[in-house]
Design a protein around this motif. Sequence first.
Motif: not given
Length: 98
Positions: A60-80
């Motif tokens: 399952i892919n979760v995107l925030r502003n078009g970017k995969d959050v799991r590939s970002q440093e904080q993942g699902l803990e990325t602040k909105l």
Amino acid sequence: MAIEWKLFADLAEHAGDRTVTVDVGAGDTVGDALEALLADRSALSERVLEDEHGELRSQINVLRNGKDVRSQEQGLETKLEEDDELALFPPVSGGSQT
């Protein structure tokens, strides 16, 4: 604040709509918004989560502003942030080769 999820393919069918707005508080994360999305949508939850421990299925892919959050440093803990756009995609398969 209100955050809108865009849901694609069968995930939209499981949720009952292609877009779902959830309420989140200041300082909440992508994971918090995902919990709010799944809270009263058991069919969607079963499709998205691996088990009763709430682990997200790896495909399952979760995107925030078009970017995969799991590939970002904080993942699902990325602040909105207020204008964030969230999207949920099922696995993507390739088309036919010619």
